[in-house]
Design an enzyme around this catalytic site. Structure first.
Site, PDB file in Angstrom:
ATOM      1  N   SER A   1       1.072  -1.746  -0.131  1.00  0.00           N
ATOM      2  CA  SER A   1      -0.041   0.178   0.177  1.00  0.00           C
ATOM      3  C   SER A   1       0.914   1.546   0.195  1.00  0.00           C
ATOM      4  CB  SER A   1      -0.796   0.038   1.421  1.00  0.00           C
ATOM      5  OG  SER A   1      -1.903   1.351   1.454  1.00  0.00           O
TER       6      SER A   1
ATOM      7  N   TYR B   1      -2.106  -1.425  10.281  1.00  0.00           N
ATOM      8  CA  TYR B   1      -2.272  -1.451   9.662  1.00  0.00           C
ATOM      9  C   TYR B   1      -0.588  -1.086   8.198  1.00  0.00           C
ATOM     10  CZ  TYR B   1      -4.211  -0.865   3.523  1.00  0.00           C
ATOM     11  OH  TYR B   1      -4.429  -0.912   2.519  1.00  0.00           O
TER      12      TYR B   1
HETATM   13  P1  NAD Z   1     -11.189  -6.140   0.027  1.00  0.00           P
HETATM   14  O1  NAD Z   1     -11.676  -6.252   1.141  1.00  0.00           O
HETATM   15  O2  NAD Z   1     -12.320  -6.110  -1.384  1.00  0.00           O
HETATM   16  O3  NAD Z   1     -11.051  -7.153  -0.115  1.00  0.00           O
HETATM   17  C1  NAD Z   1      -9.681  -7.971   0.914  1.00  0.00           C
HETATM   18  C2  NAD Z   1      -9.509  -9.655   0.357  1.00  0.00           C
HETATM   19  O4  NAD Z   1      -8.808 -10.068   1.379  1.00  0.00           O
HETATM   20  C3  NAD Z   1     -11.512 -10.342   0.677  1.00  0.00           C
HETATM   21  O5  NAD Z   1     -11.556 -11.246  -0.728  1.00  0.00           O
HETATM   22  C4  NAD Z   1     -11.196 -10.557   2.012  1.00  0.00           C
HETATM   23  O6  NAD Z   1     -12.668 -11.748   1.487  1.00  0.00           O
HETATM   24  C5  NAD Z   1     -10.245 -11.322   1.880  1.00  0.00           C
HETATM   25  N1  NAD Z   1      -9.548 -11.378   3.394  1.00  0.00           N
HETATM   26  C6  NAD Z   1      -9.887 -10.769   4.480  1.00  0.00           C
HETATM   27  N2  NAD Z   1      -9.707 -11.491   5.708  1.00  0.00           N
HETATM   28  C7  NAD Z   1      -8.911 -12.640   4.982  1.00  0.00           C
HETATM   29  C8  NAD Z   1      -8.952 -14.368   6.142  1.00  0.00           C
HETATM   30  N3  NAD Z   1      -8.704 -14.118   6.990  1.00  0.00           N
HETATM   31  N4  NAD Z   1      -8.255 -14.928   5.055  1.00  0.00           N
HETATM   32  C9  NAD Z   1      -8.643 -15.060   3.442  1.00  0.00           C
HETATM   33  N5  NAD Z   1      -8.441 -13.739   2.737  1.00  0.00           N
HETATM   34  C10 NAD Z   1      -9.193 -12.851   4.241  1.00  0.00           C
HETATM   35  O7  NAD Z   1     -10.403  -5.491  -0.336  1.00  0.00           O
HETATM   36  P2  NAD Z   1      -9.287  -4.488  -1.688  1.00  0.00           P
HETATM   37  O8  NAD Z   1      -9.269  -3.361  -1.363  1.00  0.00           O
HETATM   38  O9  NAD Z   1      -9.830  -5.046  -2.771  1.00  0.00           O
HETATM   39  O10 NAD Z   1      -7.631  -5.145  -1.059  1.00  0.00           O
HETATM   40  C11 NAD Z   1      -6.809  -5.840  -0.924  1.00  0.00           C
HETATM   41  C12 NAD Z   1      -5.569  -5.497  -0.332  1.00  0.00           C
HETATM   42  O11 NAD Z   1      -5.012  -4.622  -1.345  1.00  0.00           O
HETATM   43  C13 NAD Z   1      -5.603  -5.825   0.776  1.00  0.00           C
HETATM   44  O12 NAD Z   1      -4.079  -6.177   1.616  1.00  0.00           O
HETATM   45  C14 NAD Z   1      -5.565  -4.021   1.236  1.00  0.00           C
HETATM   46  O13 NAD Z   1      -4.636  -3.784   2.254  1.00  0.00           O
HETATM   47  C15 NAD Z   1      -4.609  -3.557  -0.636  1.00  0.00           C
HETATM   48  N6  NAD Z   1      -4.921  -2.283  -0.572  1.00  0.00           N
HETATM   49  C16 NAD Z   1      -6.316  -1.538  -1.131  1.00  0.00           C
HETATM   50  C17 NAD Z   1      -6.467  -0.850  -1.111  1.00  0.00           C
HETATM   51  C18 NAD Z   1      -7.629   0.080  -1.456  1.00  0.00           C
HETATM   52  O14 NAD Z   1      -7.367   1.252  -1.394  1.00  0.00           O
HETATM   53  N7  NAD Z   1      -8.664  -0.292  -2.091  1.00  0.00           N
HETATM   54  C19 NAD Z   1      -5.133   0.857  -1.002  1.00  0.00           C
HETATM   55  C20 NAD Z   1      -3.362   0.388  -0.790  1.00  0.00           C
HETATM   56  C21 NAD Z   1      -4.040  -1.258  -0.761  1.00  0.00           C
END
Ligand code: NAD
Length: 257
Positions: free
Chosen positions: A139, A152
């Site tokens: 991130s 985080y």
């Molecule tokens: P999201 O909530 O859509 O996806 C998160 C995924 O992780 C989901 O599929 C969820 O089921 C899974 N998950 C959660 N707990 C879990 C567990 N205990 N075991 C297995 N799977 C689990 O969110 P996203 O935005 O797609 O995030 C994906 C990644 O990208 C994350 O690591 C997040 O930190 C990172 N990220 C997101 C953003 C953003 O703005 N959305 C920015 C930077 C980084």
């Protein structure tokens, strides 16, 4: 080099960025293993829709990334892991002196320790196959801090550090390990923060996006899942064979400030 016939395991991929990456890899002929901690019909249906759409093998394996043994079991059950995308992640926002210990433990386990366990289990498979790619979805918060996100930010900085270490440990092998550092992406993780932010500041949802959520993102645009999937595709390509240990920002200029 074509990615056809490779197998990718994408943690946390029944939603958002992970699902988008799985779809994009499948379009290139990669067999994909989807994952989350639930075991619902719709989870398996997602895998089936990717298989039907892309003509590749696509499976869904339930494994809770907060548990080390289940992280390792995911890789073992996958049977092959040429491409490992460590994507599972959760968020909790609170001041450090009010931060619930169980939330700290869960975020460190899912966002950081799972990367250790899956990578440890996958590297022997990559070595056996003679090729491998590890891509960690970190991130902008792996490179910069913001208040109220202690767990985080600690986890994501840890992921960037682990990425560098794994890159050095595999540097002489045909294996690379990189981190992708997205700014804000409009996924369920962020969508759920918009009404809460608007209510907290007493402003409209549009203002909450512009003045609060995208305040640090100079482009004033959300990064898209497709742009991240494209970055992952590039890191898996031959052109990126000498790119290892880097943290690639896809953040509309956030971390250049
Ligand atoms: P999201 O909530 O859509 O996806 C998160 C995924 O992780 C989901 O599929 C969820 O089921 C899974 N998950 C959660 N707990 C879990 C567990 N205990 N075991 C297995 N799977 C689990 O969110 P996203 O935005 O797609 O995030 C994906 C990644 O990208 C994350 O690591 C997040 O930190 C990172 N990220 C997101 C953003 C953003 O703005 N959305 C920015 C930077 C980084």
């Amino acid at each position: 080099m074509s990615l056809k016939g490779k197998t990718a395991v994408i943690t946390g991929s029944n939603s958002g960025i992970g699902l988008g990456i799985a779809r994009e890899l499948a379009k290139s002929g990669v067999s994909v293993v989807l994952n989350s901690f639930t075991d619902r019909d719709e989870d398996h249906a997602l895998a089936k829709s990717i298989a039907d759409e892309c003509g590749v093998e696509a499976r869904y394996i339930k494994a809770d990334m907060s548990k080390g043994d289940q992280c390792r079991m995911l890789i073992e059950k996958a049977g092959a892991c040429d491409i490992l995308i460590n994507n599972a992640g959760i968020q909790h926002v609170a001041a450090i002196d009010e931060f619930p210990t169980e939330k700290w433990d869960a975020i460190i386990a899912i966002n950081l320790s799972s990367v250790f366990h899956t990578t440890a289990a996958a590297l022997p498979m990559m070595r056996k196959a003679g090729w491998g790619r590890v891509v960690n979805i970190a991130s902008a918060h792996g490179l910069r801090a913001s208040p109220y996100k202690s767990a985080y930010i600690s986890a994501k900085h840890g992921v960037v550090g682990m990425t560098k270490t794994v890159a050095l440990e595999t540097a002489k092998e045909p294996i690379t390990c990189n981190a992708v550092c997205p700014g804000y992406v409009l996924t369920p993780l962020v969508e759920s923060q918009i009404p809460a932010t608007a209510a907290q500041y007493g402003i409209s949802e549009d203002e909450a996006i512009d003045k609060v959520i995208l305040a640090k993102q100079p482009s004033k645009e959300f990064v898209t899942v497709e742009q991240l999937a494209g970055t992952v595709q590039f890191l898996c390509s031959d052109a990126a064979a000498q790119i290892t240990g880097t943290a690639i920002s896809v953040d509309g200029g956030w971390t250049t400030q």
